[in-house]
Write a protein that holds these residues in place. Structure first.
Motif, short mmCIF file in Angstrom:
data_model
loop_
_atom_site.label_atom_id
_atom_site.label_comp_id
_atom_site.label_asym_id
_atom_site.label_seq_id
_atom_site.Cartn_x
_atom_site.Cartn_y
_atom_site.Cartn_z
N LYS A 396 0.82 -1.23 0.00
CA LYS A 396 0.00 0.00 0.00
C LYS A 396 0.84 1.27 0.00
CE LYS A 396 -3.91 -2.25 2.26
NZ LYS A 396 -4.83 -2.26 3.41
N SER A 398 1.79 4.80 -0.97
CA SER A 398 1.03 5.97 -1.41
C SER A 398 1.95 7.17 -1.53
CB SER A 398 -0.11 6.29 -0.45
OG SER A 398 0.39 6.68 0.81
N GLU A 400 2.15 11.51 -1.66
CA GLU A 400 1.47 12.78 -1.37
C GLU A 400 2.44 13.91 -1.63
OE1 GLU A 400 0.04 15.23 2.57
OE2 GLU A 400 -0.24 13.05 2.54
N TRP A 411 3.82 3.71 3.40
CA TRP A 411 3.53 2.32 3.07
C TRP A 411 3.19 1.55 4.34
CZ3 TRP A 411 8.23 4.76 2.60
CH2 TRP A 411 9.23 4.38 3.51
N PHE A 487 -1.44 3.30 -8.66
CA PHE A 487 -2.39 4.28 -8.16
C PHE A 487 -2.02 5.63 -8.75
CE2 PHE A 487 -4.59 1.86 -4.98
CZ PHE A 487 -3.72 0.83 -4.69
N CYS A 489 -2.05 9.60 -8.38
CA CYS A 489 -2.15 10.55 -7.27
C CYS A 489 -1.41 11.82 -7.66
CB CYS A 489 -1.53 9.96 -6.00
SG CYS A 489 -1.56 11.07 -4.57
N VAL A 494 2.09 5.42 -8.64
CA VAL A 494 2.76 4.82 -7.52
C VAL A 494 2.70 3.31 -7.64
CG1 VAL A 494 2.94 4.76 -5.02
CG2 VAL A 494 2.00 6.77 -6.16
N LEU A 496 2.74 -0.39 -6.02
CA LEU A 496 2.49 -1.13 -4.81
C LEU A 496 3.50 -2.27 -4.72
CD1 LEU A 496 0.76 -1.88 -2.36
CD2 LEU A 496 -0.68 -3.22 -3.89
#
Length: 497
Positions: A396, A398, A400, A411, A487, A489, A494, A496
């Motif tokens: 997971k 991510s 930002e 993560w 993903f 963003c 990104v 995984l």
């Protein structure tokens, strides 16, 4: 004859061309504290002195990090004195100007913390058998091991030594090692001068030889004594923390090869080190042979170490101090050829003796390493003989964006339960998808603790577009890659893991 000419041409002309750096490579430097040769210059006798002493070490580590070094051999024991808070031996006088003087902080703890903060390993470099000359031993007073454990100490040629032939010597050395391994988060313990003095037929151990020799020749008995110390310490360290690397820096030539003479200077005969025996028995994780030679004094002996390694890591020590005009007449292309030879024959890296010549950029050696050889970060080679099971992969991941070029990666952690050997994380970044994790140029950071990383590129316009993260345990095993999910963003995809 044609083959010999080809090899000579290969060494002379092809090797100076720097090859693409490997992903796994030890890049080490010895930081010498004895006599303050590399560090420290300032005495820690006041809060300001402590700050300056620490700042001097930070400056060294920052420069090494900038050149993508990943291993620090930090001198922790010199001649019967130490650079950590020991209950066995006194502080080295170089820290405060006074034997046994407390510097107001723990230098080894500080070095470990600062190395790890920069993603580098810190190995405790311990000089073992020599205890110093008479003046030095007298300065240690009642704190000297020669006073407290006189039975295991012997005088020889105006110096004192631990006696490798006494059964309690290995126990005394292990007590020092136990302090270091138990109290500090070191990545390795690195033993220097674990040998007899060179060509020492009159070393005062005749009583012990008569008592313990059991029909062996004096030379063989002495080699067995050193081997038993190595074995005892290796097994002791592995019982405490299996991932802590155990290494030595033996004399650079094991013994004569089939075609090249060591010219009377070798580990096996001259100082009673049976290093290839240690490797064959598996009681070394790494060996840093002090290969401070040129030409046929280097290349065939480096190959000999590799051929006898038994899968353990061989990291030749390079004599960069010979680049200084006061030390020798070497030119820097000699070091370049040696590094390329090491890489071409799949040795595990190199170590530089000593860090002063890197800091001084002697003959541009630092610039050459940074710009031509250590152009990307390198991970530590794995130790499959200790553990070959990789940790679970983080999940997971991510992304930002924080503005001003900053990007926060988060993560979910690996699910491995061994807290003492908890994995850290490697961050990768690339302009292409999927991120090629086999390419060391994509490594952004390593030894990241926790489950987030703030990516702040030096040049925001060259910021990476795609990211990946893996887990690495302390034996160098890296988690599997999972790049099936993406993903979106804020303009970044990104991966995984």
């Amino acid at each position: 004859m044609k083959r010999i000419i080809f090899i000579l041409l290969y060494i002379a002309f092809i090797l100076p061309i720097a090859a693409k750096p490997p992903k796994y490579e030890v890049r080490a430097a010895w930081i010498t504290a004895v006599y303050g040769l590399d560090w420290p210059r300032t005495r820690a006798t006041s809060p300001e002195g402590i700050r300056k002493q620490q700042a001097e070490l930070i400056e060294i580590l920052d420069q090494l990090k900038a050149a993508n070094f990943n291993t620090i051999l930090f001198q922790t024991r010199t001649r019967g004195d130490v650079l950590y808070n020991s209950s066995i031996e006194p502080y080295n006088s170089i820290l405060t100007g006074k034997t046994g003087g407390n510097p107001g902080y723990d230098p080894l703890a500080f070095a470990v913390q600062e190395c790890h903060r920069r993603g580098m390993e810190c190995h405790a470099w311990m000089v073992t058998i020599p205890l110093g000359n008479r003046k030095h031993v007298a300065a240690l007073g009642n704190e000297s091991v020669t006073k407290r454990k006189s039975a295991i100490c012997v005088p020889y040629k105006r110096e004192y030594f631990l006696n490798p032939g006494h059964p309690q010597t290995k126990e005394y050395l292990m007590s020092l090692v136990r302090e270091v391994v138990e109290r500090y988060d070191v990545d390795g313990v690195h033993f220097d001068y674990l040998r007899y003095p060179e060509n020492a037929p009159r070393f005062p151990d005749s009583y012990d030889y008569k008592k313990y020799g059991n029909g062996r020749s004096l030379a063989q008995w002495r080699r067995d004594n050193i081997t038993e110390i190595v074995r005892y310490i290796y097994k002791g360290v592995k019982a405490l923390k299996p991932w802590v690397k155990v290494s030595t820096c033996p004399v650079g030539k094991y013994r004569d090869t089939s075609r090249y003479s060591s010219r009377g200077w070798n580990a096996f005969h001259t100082v009673n080190q049976d290093v290839e025996g240690w490797l064959g028995e598996g009681i070394q994780d790494q060996v840093y042979p002090m290969m401070y030679f040129r030409g046929n004094g280097f290349y065939p002996f480096a190959l000999d170490w590799k051929e006898q390694s038994n899968g353990r890591q061989i990291i030749p020590g390079l004599g960069i101090y010979f680049l200084h005009p006061d030390e020798g007449n070497w030119t820097v292309d000699e070091i370049e050829r040696q590094i390329n030879f090491i890489r071409a024959h799949n040795l595990d890296g190199e170590a530089h003796y000593r860090v002063k010549y890197l800091m001084d950029n002697t003959q541009d050696i630092y610039d050459i390493l940074e710009e031509n050889y250590y152009t990307a970060q390198a991970l530590q080679p794995a130790m499959p003989w200790i553990d070959n099971i990789p940790p679970t992969a983080p999940t997971k991941l991510s992304v930002e964006h924080q503005g001003d070029g900053y990007t926060l990666l988060r993560w979910q952690p690996a699910t491995d339960n061994d807290k003492r050997n908890a994995p850290t994380y490697v961050i990768y970044g690339s302009d292409t998808y999927p991120v090629d994790t086999s390419n060391p140029e994509n490594i952004l950071a390593q030894r990241v603790q926790g489950t987030e990383y703030l990516y702040a590129p030096i040049r925001p316009w060259k910021a990476k577009k795609y990211f990946a993260v893996t887990a690495v345990d302390r034996c160098g095993n890296e988690s599997n890659v999972n790049q099936n999910n993406q993903f979106h963003c804020t303009k970044h995809f990104v991966i995984l893991r």
